[in-house]
Design an enzyme around this catalytic site. Structure first.
Site, PDB file in Angstrom:
ATOM      1  N   HIS A 215       0.832  -1.212   0.000  1.00 22.36           N
ATOM      2  CA  HIS A 215       0.000   0.000   0.000  1.00 22.36           C
ATOM      3  C   HIS A 215       0.868   1.264   0.000  1.00 22.36           C
ATOM      4  CE1 HIS A 215      -3.909  -2.026   0.798  1.00 22.36           C
ATOM      5  NE2 HIS A 215      -3.085  -2.985   1.161  1.00 22.36           N
TER       6      HIS A 215
ATOM      7  N   ASP B  13       3.063   9.790  -0.938  1.00 19.60           N
ATOM      8  CA  ASP B  13       1.956   8.990  -0.410  1.00 19.60           C
ATOM      9  C   ASP B  13       1.701   7.825  -1.357  1.00 19.60           C
ATOM     10  OD1 ASP B  13      -0.202   8.311   1.214  1.00 19.60           O
ATOM     11  OD2 ASP B  13      -0.890  10.387   1.371  1.00 19.60           O
TER      12      ASP B  13
HETATM   13  C1  G6P Z   1      -0.862   3.431   5.998  1.00 16.55           C
HETATM   14  C2  G6P Z   1      -0.388   1.990   5.824  1.00 16.55           C
HETATM   15  C3  G6P Z   1      -1.369   1.024   6.467  1.00 16.55           C
HETATM   16  C4  G6P Z   1      -1.639   1.440   7.902  1.00 16.55           C
HETATM   17  C5  G6P Z   1      -2.159   2.877   7.954  1.00 16.55           C
HETATM   18  C6  G6P Z   1      -2.422   3.372   9.391  1.00 16.55           C
HETATM   19  O1  G6P Z   1      -1.953   3.671   5.182  1.00 16.55           O
HETATM   20  O2  G6P Z   1      -0.173   1.679   4.458  1.00 16.55           O
HETATM   21  O3  G6P Z   1      -0.864  -0.301   6.430  1.00 16.55           O
HETATM   22  O4  G6P Z   1      -2.552   0.559   8.525  1.00 16.55           O
HETATM   23  O5  G6P Z   1      -1.191   3.712   7.355  1.00 16.55           O
HETATM   24  O6  G6P Z   1      -1.274   3.258  10.177  1.00 16.55           O
HETATM   25  P1  G6P Z   1      -1.213   2.345  11.483  1.00 16.55           P
HETATM   26  O7  G6P Z   1       0.237   2.389  11.892  1.00 16.55           O
HETATM   27  O8  G6P Z   1      -2.112   2.979  12.482  1.00 16.55           O
HETATM   28  O9  G6P Z   1      -1.661   0.944  11.124  1.00 16.55           O
END
Ligand code: G6P
Length: 472
Positions: free
Chosen positions: A162, A370
């Site tokens: 992602h 991003d």
């Molecule tokens: C990004 C990453 C995700 C992640 C999200 C939120 O979009 O690609 O994998 O879940 O951020 O971050 P966190 O550390 O709270 O999972």
């Protein structure tokens, strides 16, 4: 252990805990994102989602949530610190985002990354039935495809990143670059957000591992690993329907009135992350206020910055800097009852977000880098009357698709100011034409189309999808 024909492996489980009216802890499906995309498929299969439930200590036993089996992987306090906060979010995350903050390399973090990836691979191996499809998500789990293939060569394994995938010059910094690339190559199909990322990956495997590679296929021993761009999306129809609800429209009207019915509302919604370009945006805005191009009397900026990864040092420093700057700008340019910036470090539910999108004449999404940026897509989906201007960074994955946005290089302060003014002053017919084109694109390329295109590429034989069609 019950086994499934489809297994999703992601760092987080797609659920939130909340407290039921009787005080008991309840688990609910988290709104938005990957889980909504996959939900229809997961529920019918029935599939298992392997992930971490948040927190440390023994894994809570979770029931099925909305028909999807949850398989929890526990993390200890040390795993959380060294794997999630360390290697994932203080080594890979900054490195993959143009090293806008310095990536940190610690051998202890790498040990934890291997250990936790092994645990996820074993969990997936346990719940996958013979010949199952296993879809591994994101940068926290890049070793899982390789580890899983060693445990279960019968599986069909997909990996989707992602986050952005960096150019070779940056990736080459990684002390364990060989192992990471090999880990990903355990997959049959590696998906990226942009074609450039697939290109970077192909160049790297040739340079570092000496493998024959094009931007579509890589030869690994006797196997072929396919790679490609599959830009992730949102549930466009769902967001549009939410934004069109009468109570959301009412809420939007009340919000605008509470703001003093300004001529222009500018909105930004970000996780509090140094990749999002919040400081650059504030600087540009403050200069526009200072020059009088923008006046607090008729223009309002709402900055939502949802706290994130709060124990990681770089995130703490960012928050302090942002808050100091917001305080300075409000102190200097605000008036009694009229702050220059409405700054909110809260999480909003989907309906409140939709109401905010509805009042935003300009949505400023200006990350320094991003993977995709789904906020930009949600804003477009919510503008059901084809009004509203999207100011979008060229460095967000979304810019490849939303080319009718007001595109900007967020490192170029003058350019950022000019483009923000252009978005504020654009003729309604121009704004509507741009918005219409972007909405059309998102209705065709929604999250269902994304999941379908990735899974049908992974499931080359078509056996799983045929089976699912039969159960529909
Ligand atoms: C990004 C990453 C995700 C992640 C999200 C939120 O979009 O690609 O994998 O879940 O951020 O971050 P966190 O550390 O709270 O999972």
């Amino acid at each position: 252990m019950r086994q499934s024909p489809l297994v999703v492996v992601a760092n987080r489980l797609p659920i939130d805990d909340s407290v039921a009216p009787d005080g008991a802890c309840e688990w609910r499906r988290s709104p938005g994102g990957l889980v909504s995309a996959l939900h229809p498929l997961l529920r019918h299969t029935p599939a298992t989602w392997v992930g971490w439930a948040g927190g440390t200590g023994p894994a809570p036993h979770l029931p099925e949530v909305d028909g999807v089996r949850m398989h929890t992987v526990p993390l200890t306090a040390e795993d959380l610190r060294d794997h999630y906060e360390g290697f994932a979010n203080a080594t890979l995350w900054p490195l993959y985002h143009d090293a806008v903050e310095q990536p940190e390399y610690h051998r202890r973090w790498w040990d934890a990354y291997q250990r936790v990836n092994q645990r996820f691979a074993e969990a997936a191996a346990e719940v996958a039935e013979p010949g199952a499809l296993v879809w591994v998500q994101d940068y926290h789990l890049q070793l899982v495809p390789g580890l899983l293939r060693a445990l279960r060569p019968d599986l069909r394994i997909g990996f989707f990143l992602h986050a952005p995938f960096p150019p070779p010059e940056l990736f080459m910094q990684l002390p364990r670059r060989v192992e990471l690339l090999r880990g990903m190559l355990g997959a049959d199909l590696i998906g990226f957000q942009r074609p450039q990322a697939a290109h970077n990956f192909a160049q790297l495997v040739t340079k570092v591992l000496g493998l024959p590679a094009t931007d579509r296929r890589i030869g690994v021993g006797g196997r072929v690993v396919r790679i490609g761009a599959f830009p992730v999306s949102i549930d466009t129809a769902e967001m549009a329907a939410l934004a069109a609800r009468p109570e959301v429209a009412d809420r939007a009207r009340r919000l605008r009135r509470d703001l003093g019915n300004p001529e222009h509302v500018i909105l930004s919604v970000d996780r509090m992350d140094y990749t999002k370009g919040i400081e650059q945006r504030l600087k540009a805005y403050s200069e526009l206020l200072a020059s009088g191009d923008v006046k607090v009397r008729d223009t309002v900026l709402i900055q939502v910055a949802v706290p994130s990864r709060e124990r990681v040092g770089q995130y703490q420093i960012l928050r302090e800097r942002v808050e100091r700057e917001v305080g300075r700008i409000n102190g200097e340019f605000g008036r009694v009852g009229e702050p220059a910036i409405h700054y909110l470090t809260q999480t909003f539910d989907r309906a409140e977000l939709a109401a905010l999108y509805r009042i935003a004449d300009v949505m400023a999404v200006t990350p320094l880098r991003d993977g995709m940026n789904l906020v930009a897509k949600e804003y477009v989906a919510a503008r059901v009357d084809d009004t509203g201007a999207l100011l979008l960074s060229e460095f967000a994955g979304a810019a490849t698709e939303l080319s009718q946005a007001f595109l900007v290089n967020p490192h170029d302060l003058e350019g950022l100011k000019q483009e923000l003014l252009a978005a504020l002053r654009a003729a309604p017919a121009d704004v509507a034409a741009r918005m219409r084109a972007m909405r059309k694109h998102l209705h065709r390329n929604d999250i269902h189309a994304w999941a379908r295109s990735y899974l049908s590429a992974l499931d080359e034989s078509g056996s799983l999808l045929t089976r699912l069609a039969a159960t529909d």
